[in-house]
Design a protein around this motif. Sequence first.
Motif, PDB file in Angstrom:
ATOM      1  N   VAL A 101      34.711   0.240  10.574  1.00 20.27           N
ATOM      2  CA  VAL A 101      35.455  -0.178   9.378  1.00 20.27           C
ATOM      3  C   VAL A 101      36.583   0.807   9.105  1.00 20.27           C
ATOM      4  N   GLU A 102      36.284   2.091   9.182  1.00 22.51           N
ATOM      5  CA  GLU A 102      37.313   3.109   8.939  1.00 22.51           C
ATOM      6  C   GLU A 102      38.465   2.961   9.930  1.00 22.51           C
ATOM      7  N   GLU A 103      38.143   2.750  11.190  1.00 21.90           N
ATOM      8  CA  GLU A 103      39.171   2.640  12.232  1.00 21.90           C
ATOM      9  C   GLU A 103      39.970   1.338  12.146  1.00 21.90           C
ATOM     10  N   HIS A 104      39.395   0.300  11.569  1.00 22.01           N
ATOM     11  CA  HIS A 104      40.041  -1.020  11.502  1.00 22.01           C
ATOM     12  C   HIS A 104      40.256  -1.482  10.063  1.00 22.01           C
ATOM     13  N   LEU A 105      40.410  -0.533   9.153  1.00 21.88           N
ATOM     14  CA  LEU A 105      40.543  -0.867   7.733  1.00 21.88           C
ATOM     15  C   LEU A 105      41.730  -1.778   7.459  1.00 21.88           C
ATOM     16  N   ASP A 106      42.792  -1.632   8.234  1.00 16.54           N
ATOM     17  CA  ASP A 106      43.973  -2.487   8.038  1.00 16.54           C
ATOM     18  C   ASP A 106      43.671  -3.955   8.322  1.00 16.54           C
ATOM     19  N   GLU A 107      42.627  -4.241   9.098  1.00 18.02           N
ATOM     20  CA  GLU A 107      42.241  -5.616   9.426  1.00 18.02           C
ATOM     21  C   GLU A 107      41.177  -6.165   8.464  1.00 18.02           C
ATOM     22  N   ALA A 108      40.560  -5.282   7.701  1.00 16.80           N
ATOM     23  CA  ALA A 108      39.483  -5.704   6.793  1.00 16.80           C
ATOM     24  C   ALA A 108      40.023  -6.600   5.692  1.00 16.80           C
ATOM     25  N   CYS A 109      39.193  -7.490   5.232  1.00 21.09           N
ATOM     26  CA  CYS A 109      39.474  -8.437   4.145  1.00 21.09           C
ATOM     27  C   CYS A 109      40.245  -9.658   4.643  1.00 21.09           C
ATOM     28  N   GLY A 110      40.417  -9.779   5.933  1.00 21.55           N
ATOM     29  CA  GLY A 110      41.023 -10.962   6.552  1.00 21.55           C
ATOM     30  C   GLY A 110      39.961 -11.612   7.419  1.00 21.55           C
ATOM     31  N   ALA A 111      40.282 -11.790   8.708  1.00 23.98           N
ATOM     32  CA  ALA A 111      39.287 -12.341   9.638  1.00 23.98           C
ATOM     33  C   ALA A 111      38.128 -11.361   9.821  1.00 23.98           C
ATOM     34  N   PHE A 112      38.431 -10.071   9.724  1.00 24.01           N
ATOM     35  CA  PHE A 112      37.405  -9.033   9.781  1.00 24.01           C
ATOM     36  C   PHE A 112      36.946  -8.751   8.353  1.00 24.01           C
ATOM     37  N   LEU A 113      35.674  -8.904   8.101  1.00 23.15           N
ATOM     38  CA  LEU A 113      35.070  -8.738   6.774  1.00 23.15           C
ATOM     39  C   LEU A 113      35.791  -9.600   5.727  1.00 23.15           C
ATOM     40  N   PRO A 114      35.745 -10.928   5.910  1.00 29.73           N
ATOM     41  CA  PRO A 114      36.427 -11.834   4.983  1.00 29.73           C
ATOM     42  C   PRO A 114      36.002 -11.622   3.536  1.00 29.73           C
ATOM     43  N   GLY A 115      36.981 -11.714   2.646  1.00 31.58           N
ATOM     44  CA  GLY A 115      36.710 -11.524   1.224  1.00 31.58           C
ATOM     45  C   GLY A 115      36.374 -10.088   0.875  1.00 31.58           C
ATOM     46  N   CYS A 116      36.595  -9.181   1.811  1.00 28.20           N
ATOM     47  CA  CYS A 116      36.282  -7.750   1.634  1.00 28.20           C
ATOM     48  C   CYS A 116      34.789  -7.494   1.478  1.00 28.20           C
ATOM     49  N   VAL A 117      33.956  -8.451   1.849  1.00 25.75           N
ATOM     50  CA  VAL A 117      32.504  -8.286   1.719  1.00 25.75           C
ATOM     51  C   VAL A 117      31.986  -7.493   2.910  1.00 25.75           C
ATOM     52  N   TYR A 118      31.259  -6.427   2.607  1.00 28.56           N
ATOM     53  CA  TYR A 118      30.714  -5.534   3.630  1.00 28.56           C
ATOM     54  C   TYR A 118      29.206  -5.453   3.466  1.00 28.56           C
ATOM     55  N   CYS A 119      28.480  -5.756   4.534  1.00 27.56           N
ATOM     56  CA  CYS A 119      27.011  -5.711   4.494  1.00 27.56           C
ATOM     57  C   CYS A 119      26.478  -5.107   5.796  1.00 27.56           C
ATOM     58  N   PRO A 120      26.606  -3.815   5.963  1.00 25.48           N
ATOM     59  CA  PRO A 120      26.163  -3.185   7.211  1.00 25.48           C
ATOM     60  C   PRO A 120      24.650  -3.295   7.400  1.00 25.48           C
ATOM     61  N   TRP A 121      24.263  -3.981   8.470  1.00 24.77           N
ATOM     62  CA  TRP A 121      22.851  -4.227   8.733  1.00 24.77           C
ATOM     63  C   TRP A 121      22.068  -2.953   9.005  1.00 24.77           C
ATOM     64  N   THR A 122      22.745  -1.926   9.504  1.00 22.21           N
ATOM     65  CA  THR A 122      22.025  -0.683   9.816  1.00 22.21           C
ATOM     66  C   THR A 122      22.159   0.345   8.699  1.00 22.21           C
ATOM     67  N   SER A 123      22.708  -0.065   7.549  1.00 23.23           N
ATOM     68  CA  SER A 123      22.871   0.878   6.439  1.00 23.23           C
ATOM     69  C   SER A 123      21.506   1.352   5.953  1.00 23.23           C
ATOM     70  N   GLN A 124      21.472   2.627   5.638  1.00 20.45           N
ATOM     71  CA  GLN A 124      20.234   3.227   5.141  1.00 20.45           C
ATOM     72  C   GLN A 124      20.603   4.329   4.154  1.00 20.45           C
ATOM     73  N   ILE A 125      20.087   4.203   2.935  1.00 18.45           N
ATOM     74  CA  ILE A 125      20.284   5.246   1.928  1.00 18.45           C
ATOM     75  C   ILE A 125      19.563   6.493   2.442  1.00 18.45           C
ATOM     76  N   THR A 126      20.273   7.615   2.460  1.00 14.50           N
ATOM     77  CA  THR A 126      19.674   8.844   2.987  1.00 14.50           C
ATOM     78  C   THR A 126      19.285   9.845   1.908  1.00 14.50           C
ATOM     79  N   ARG A 127      20.034   9.823   0.787  1.00 15.49           N
ATOM     80  CA  ARG A 127      19.723  10.791  -0.270  1.00 15.49           C
ATOM     81  C   ARG A 127      20.498  10.463  -1.527  1.00 15.49           C
ATOM     82  N   GLU A 128      20.040  11.041  -2.627  1.00 13.21           N
ATOM     83  CA  GLU A 128      20.800  10.963  -3.869  1.00 13.21           C
ATOM     84  C   GLU A 128      21.650  12.214  -3.973  1.00 13.21           C
ATOM     85  N   ILE A 129      22.886  12.041  -4.415  1.00  4.83           N
ATOM     86  CA  ILE A 129      23.794  13.169  -4.605  1.00  4.83           C
ATOM     87  C   ILE A 129      23.657  13.599  -6.066  1.00  4.83           C
ATOM     88  N   LYS A 130      23.237  14.811  -6.291  1.00  2.00           N
ATOM     89  CA  LYS A 130      23.041  15.307  -7.664  1.00  2.00           C
ATOM     90  C   LYS A 130      24.289  15.982  -8.157  1.00  2.00           C
TER      91      LYS A 130
END
Length: 130
Positions: A101-130
């Motif tokens: 996503v970072e490398e192709h941000l200019d393409e996001a919200c078009g054919a890539f990640l339509p509507g700017c919706v992002y749902c990374p299947w491998t996303s995992q919360i790692t910690r809370e930032i205090k």
Amino acid sequence: MYKQILVLFFLVAAVAAETAYFAFKTYGSTDDFVIQLTDDKLIKHARDLVSGATTDEPHLHGRIRKQTASYNPKYSFQLDPATIGFFNMAIEVCDAYLPYVEEHLDEACGAFLPGCVYCPWTSQITREIK
């Protein structure tokens, strides 16, 4: 009068939602991506994921904003806090790794990640930032 104003101030402060920050990673990411949560139910769910109290809906989704957030300086985009949620499964069209996503941000919200919706299947919360 002064006491009434003081009581009103404390009531408003007590009702105001908490703000919490959490880090997550996806496959291939080396830097944490930080999200801001303001919904009490979502904050509790994220804390439960971090502590291991739940494994339900471990992945997160939201709409991309193509701007850096002060709390997420290593990325050129952020997730709109008002659109963040958690899921078990999602459609493939909104899935991507953070580095991609970072490398192709200019393409996001078009054919890539339509509507700017992002749902990374491998996303995992790692910690809370205090």
